[in-house]
Design a protein around this motif. Structure first.
Motif, PDB file in Angstrom:
ATOM      1  N   LYS A 198       0.804   7.927  -2.600  1.00 39.60           N
ATOM      2  CA  LYS A 198       0.225   7.906  -3.935  1.00 39.60           C
ATOM      3  C   LYS A 198      -1.294   7.950  -3.881  1.00 39.60           C
ATOM      4  N   GLN A 199      -1.863   7.296  -2.887  1.00 42.56           N
ATOM      5  CA  GLN A 199      -3.325   7.312  -2.755  1.00 42.56           C
ATOM      6  C   GLN A 199      -3.836   8.701  -2.381  1.00 42.56           C
ATOM      7  N   ASN A 200      -3.110   9.400  -1.512  1.00 38.24           N
ATOM      8  CA  ASN A 200      -3.542  10.741  -1.119  1.00 38.24           C
ATOM      9  C   ASN A 200      -3.415  11.759  -2.259  1.00 38.24           C
ATOM     10  N   GLN A 215       0.831  -1.195   0.000  1.00 37.53           N
ATOM     11  CA  GLN A 215       0.000   0.000   0.000  1.00 37.53           C
ATOM     12  C   GLN A 215       0.868   1.250   0.000  1.00 37.53           C
ATOM     13  N   ALA A 248      -9.623   7.939  -9.857  1.00 32.83           N
ATOM     14  CA  ALA A 248     -10.158   7.033  -8.849  1.00 32.83           C
ATOM     15  C   ALA A 248     -10.997   5.926  -9.467  1.00 32.83           C
ATOM     16  N   ARG A 302      -3.905  11.107  -5.418  1.00 35.85           N
ATOM     17  CA  ARG A 302      -4.697  10.687  -6.561  1.00 35.85           C
ATOM     18  C   ARG A 302      -5.803  11.692  -6.851  1.00 35.85           C
TER      19      ARG A 302
END
Length: 205
Positions: free
Chosen positions: A182-184, A178, A191, A186
């Motif tokens: 990178k997720q924050n 995880q 998404a 995006r």
């Protein structure tokens, strides 16, 4: 008069609940009767002026230990036929242990009545201050005379909790790592992705 009635009520309920805890066939019912026995024992402690011990019985034993037992028993797939067979199989050994404990209690009472046991007498160093309740006296004693022992017990419990977590920790293999950064970062358009799967071929992940 009300104190005598309350004492006999709590005492009878405690003994009866403890007996049914042992004799109940359903483990869930046994835990529920055990909780009732703890509550009545707490009532007896209140009658004797030991409200701190009564709070410990309700908060620690009922609120934590007994409820934990209840959840564990309810989550386990218990085979009651096998449980009863094991009870019958170990009944002679349990009766032998009960007889040994009974003999020790009888010998202890006999030695005490014969004057062979010299019980300790209070020297007044741990006497409660004037105007302090039972809980305040226990707190003052724990955080003054037994402060380091109290903190050492807390450290031991903390180490035991961390050790239990480490021993039961399981690392999952074959999973994607995880990346929180990178997720924050995006964007909303990244998404979701609209796909048009063909009939009968499902969705490709």
């Amino acid at each position: 008069m009300i104190h005598v009635i309350a004492f006999y009520l709590f005492a009878v309920m405690t003994v009866g609940s403890g007996a049914i805890t042992i004799l109940a066939r359903n483990p869930v019912h046994s835990v529920l009767w055990l909780i009732l026995a703890f509550f009545n024992a707490a009532g007896l402690m209140v009658l004797t002026g030991a409200e701190f011990i009564a709070m410990l019985l309700v908060i620690v034993y009922v609120g934590a230990v007994a409820v934990l037992f209840l959840f564990v028993v309810m989550m386990l797939d218990i085979d009651f036929a096998e449980l009863r067979a094991g009870f019958v199989r170990y009944l002679p050994f349990g009766a032998l242990v009960a007889l040994v404990l009974l003999a020790e209690i009888v010998l202890g009472i006999g030695a005490y009545r014969a004057g062979s046991l010299d019980l300790g007498t209070p020297d007044g160093t741990a006497a409660a201050g004037a105007g302090l309740s039972n809980i305040e006296a226990v707190g003052a004693l724990l955080y003054s005379r037994y402060l380091f022992l109290f903190e050492a017990a807390g450290v031991i419990l903390l180490v035991a909790m961390v050790g239990a977590i480490v021993l039961t920790l399981r690392q999952r293999s074959g999973t994607r790592v995880q990346n929180i950064r990178k997720q924050n970062m995006r964007r909303p358009d990244e998404a979701t992705v609209n796909v048009k799967p063909e009939s009968g071929k499902g969705v490709q992940l």
